[in-house]
Motif scaffolding. Sequence first.
Motif, PDB file in Angstrom:
ATOM      1  N   GLU A 265      19.183 -15.857 -16.233  1.00 14.86           N
ATOM      2  CA  GLU A 265      18.652 -16.168 -17.568  1.00 14.86           C
ATOM      3  C   GLU A 265      19.756 -16.676 -18.483  1.00 14.86           C
ATOM      4  O   GLU A 265      19.622 -17.717 -19.125  1.00 14.86           O
ATOM      5  CB  GLU A 265      18.014 -14.924 -18.201  1.00 14.86           C
ATOM      6  CG  GLU A 265      16.711 -14.514 -17.600  1.00 14.86           C
ATOM      7  CD  GLU A 265      16.184 -13.207 -18.153  1.00 14.86           C
ATOM      8  OE1 GLU A 265      15.107 -12.803 -17.706  1.00 14.86           O
ATOM      9  OE2 GLU A 265      16.834 -12.568 -19.015  1.00 14.86           O
TER      10      GLU A 265
ATOM     11  N   TRP B 231      18.262 -14.910 -26.977  1.00 14.49           N
ATOM     12  CA  TRP B 231      18.152 -13.989 -25.847  1.00 14.49           C
ATOM     13  C   TRP B 231      18.757 -12.630 -26.189  1.00 14.49           C
ATOM     14  O   TRP B 231      18.141 -11.589 -25.987  1.00 14.49           O
ATOM     15  CB  TRP B 231      18.843 -14.618 -24.641  1.00 14.49           C
ATOM     16  CG  TRP B 231      18.741 -13.884 -23.349  1.00 14.49           C
ATOM     17  CD1 TRP B 231      17.662 -13.815 -22.530  1.00 14.49           C
ATOM     18  CD2 TRP B 231      19.779 -13.141 -22.705  1.00 14.49           C
ATOM     19  NE1 TRP B 231      17.970 -13.078 -21.403  1.00 14.49           N
ATOM     20  CE2 TRP B 231      19.261 -12.654 -21.488  1.00 14.49           C
ATOM     21  CE3 TRP B 231      21.103 -12.855 -23.035  1.00 14.49           C
ATOM     22  CZ2 TRP B 231      20.011 -11.891 -20.608  1.00 14.49           C
ATOM     23  CZ3 TRP B 231      21.860 -12.091 -22.150  1.00 14.49           C
ATOM     24  CH2 TRP B 231      21.314 -11.609 -20.967  1.00 14.49           C
TER      25      TRP B 231
ATOM     26  N   VAL C  85      12.621 -18.168 -25.387  1.00 18.08           N
ATOM     27  CA  VAL C  85      13.224 -16.920 -24.914  1.00 18.08           C
ATOM     28  C   VAL C  85      12.163 -15.834 -24.772  1.00 18.08           C
ATOM     29  O   VAL C  85      12.164 -15.083 -23.789  1.00 18.08           O
ATOM     30  CB  VAL C  85      14.375 -16.486 -25.837  1.00 18.08           C
ATOM     31  CG1 VAL C  85      14.820 -15.066 -25.541  1.00 18.08           C
ATOM     32  CG2 VAL C  85      15.546 -17.456 -25.699  1.00 18.08           C
TER      33      VAL C  85
END
Length: 159
Positions: A89, A104, A23
């Motif tokens: 993402e 994240w 991440v």
Amino acid sequence: MDWETHNEWAQKMGISEEAAQYVNRIIDDIGELPDDYVSAVKDRARGIQQDRGAKKGNSALHMVIADSTMDHDSSRQKTTDADMAAEIEHGHLKQKGEEYVAAWYLHHHLDYLSEERNSGKSLGELLEEHKEKYPNTYSDTVATFLRENKGAIENELSL
């Protein structure tokens, strides 16, 4: 915030170093994006291009998508290209597993707190502000974790 600190907080939250590092690379490191992520971005860009591309009057859309994934912390912004970056993402990380999604969200929360640490606001105020300004990167689960570790995070960031 540096990656070492991100990794330490990820570990406290039960996130593996592998997920945290992955991440970190997606969010921060322009030069070394993971190959599977780059492939996912290209696939998603092609799909969006077909759905909303030149025939729909958006001939440069694929460039916006590619650029939005290459900007530092771009997915925390509220602009259209950053919303796409966050979507890409998040979607990719969901396929990798919930640990990656948690990493994240944690990364974005920690960056926001770090960037705003001199504002004179409390941890609770900063978390609420993050939720209002950047809902795409806000997580109630992560916010609860940070509140549960209020003393440690306030000490870490000198809040």
